[in-house]
Motif scaffolding. Structure first.
Motif, short mmCIF file in Angstrom:
data_model
loop_
_atom_site.label_atom_id
_atom_site.label_comp_id
_atom_site.label_asym_id
_atom_site.label_seq_id
_atom_site.Cartn_x
_atom_site.Cartn_y
_atom_site.Cartn_z
N ARG A 113 0.87 5.57 -6.22
CA ARG A 113 -0.44 5.46 -5.59
C ARG A 113 -0.81 4.01 -5.32
NH1 ARG A 113 -4.46 8.07 -9.45
NH2 ARG A 113 -3.00 7.43 -11.07
N ASP A 114 -0.83 3.66 -4.06
CA ASP A 114 -1.30 2.36 -3.60
C ASP A 114 -0.61 1.19 -4.31
OD1 ASP A 114 -2.76 0.81 -1.87
OD2 ASP A 114 -4.55 0.75 -3.13
N ASN A 141 0.83 -1.22 0.00
CA ASN A 141 0.00 0.00 0.00
C ASN A 141 0.86 1.26 0.00
OD1 ASN A 141 -1.61 -2.04 2.24
ND2 ASN A 141 -2.59 -1.53 0.29
N TRP A 174 2.30 4.73 -1.04
CA TRP A 174 1.98 6.03 -1.65
C TRP A 174 3.18 6.94 -1.44
CZ3 TRP A 174 -3.15 7.60 -3.41
CH2 TRP A 174 -4.11 6.60 -3.27
N GLY A 198 2.15 3.74 3.67
CA GLY A 198 2.50 2.36 3.35
C GLY A 198 3.88 1.99 3.84
#
Length: 268
Positions: A27-28, A14, A16, A64
């Protein structure tokens, strides 16, 4: 800290990242990287360079986590991670700062191993591996650009990291030097190293990396066996990448790619 990890892989969870508030470059992103030679590709601005800088702990995730063999990059520094992750920069000028080739290569292992004899032996061995044996006393900027890139590679190899990341390894390289790098990659993979590259050279990827990850607009849009990923016109079009010439040739001749590759290997 959130997330799980495995001591045998690089785990990104996750992820970012933004250089400016809420202007996210990544992003993610969630991915596990194992010891398959892995190419990270995508157009300029896709986020791949930022991604490898995060792997090296040159940057810290905005959100993340990144786990390098069980070590969260938020809990370490790029200097401490040098024993584990080596990054060969695209531009040698960003890496070279000593006045002799041997001093340049020894700098890293001296800091890692704290032993001059070990640093020297590792450096000589690394210079021989990249084809620069005999140039130990030369000034780095008396070398050609191609040789300076190989010098930077030797500087990383001398530290014996488990992960070696190449940033655009074939730029400014002639055919011979590109073949030298390809041979080194194969040797590193055979010895159990994790080898990652970011590059625009799809032909080099096809011939030297079994896994390809495609970035577009800060996200992963494809991840799989290189031949399959680089044969997918929809993915390549979305990522603004070219079809490798061997795959184009196989289509023109209506011959399976692997057969074309076998013929090329025999002729070489």
């Amino acid at each position: 800290m959130s997330g799980t990890y495995n001591d045998d892989v690089i785990s990104v969870q996750n992820l970012w990242f933004a250089y400016k508030d809420e202007e996210f470059v990544l992003r993610d992103v969630t991915i596990t990287i194992d010891n398959r030679p892995t190419a990270i590709v995508g157009q300029n601005g896709a986020g791949k360079t930022t991604f490898v800088k995060l792997l090296k702990a040159l940057l810290t995730p905005t959100k993340g986590d990144i786990w390098i063999f069980g070590q969260n990059t938020k809990d370490t520094t790029a200097a401490k991670l040098a024993k584990t992750v080596g990054l060969v920069f695209q531009n040698p000028a960003d890496q070279i700062f000593k006045s002799k080739v041997i001093e340049e290569v020894m700098f890293g292992p001296m800091n890692v191993f704290k032993d001059k004899h070990v640093a020297y032996e590792n450096s000589v061995r690394a210079l021989e591996l990249v084809g620069l044996k005999g140039k130990e006393e030369e000034h780095p900027y008396d070398l050609t650009l191609s040789e300076r890139k190989l010098l930077c590679l030797a500087s990383i190899l001398a530290m014996e990291p488990k992960v070696i990341i190449f940033d655009e390894p074939t730029i400014a390289q002639d055919r011979y030097s590109t073949q030298v790098i390809a041979g080194i990659i194969k040797s590193l993979v055979s010895s159990g190293k994790f080898v990652i590259t970011i590059t625009h050279d799809m032909d080099f990827v096809l011939e030297n990396f079994s896994r390809t990850v495609v970035f577009s607009d800060g996200m992963i849009i494809a991840d799989g066996e290189t031949e399959h990923v680089l044969s997918d016109d929809e993915i390549l079009t979305k990522a603004h990448l070219e079809v490798p010439w061997l795959i184009r040739l196989s289509r023109e001749l209506n011959v399976p790619y692997k057969k074309i590759r076998e013929i090329k290997t025999v002729n070489y």
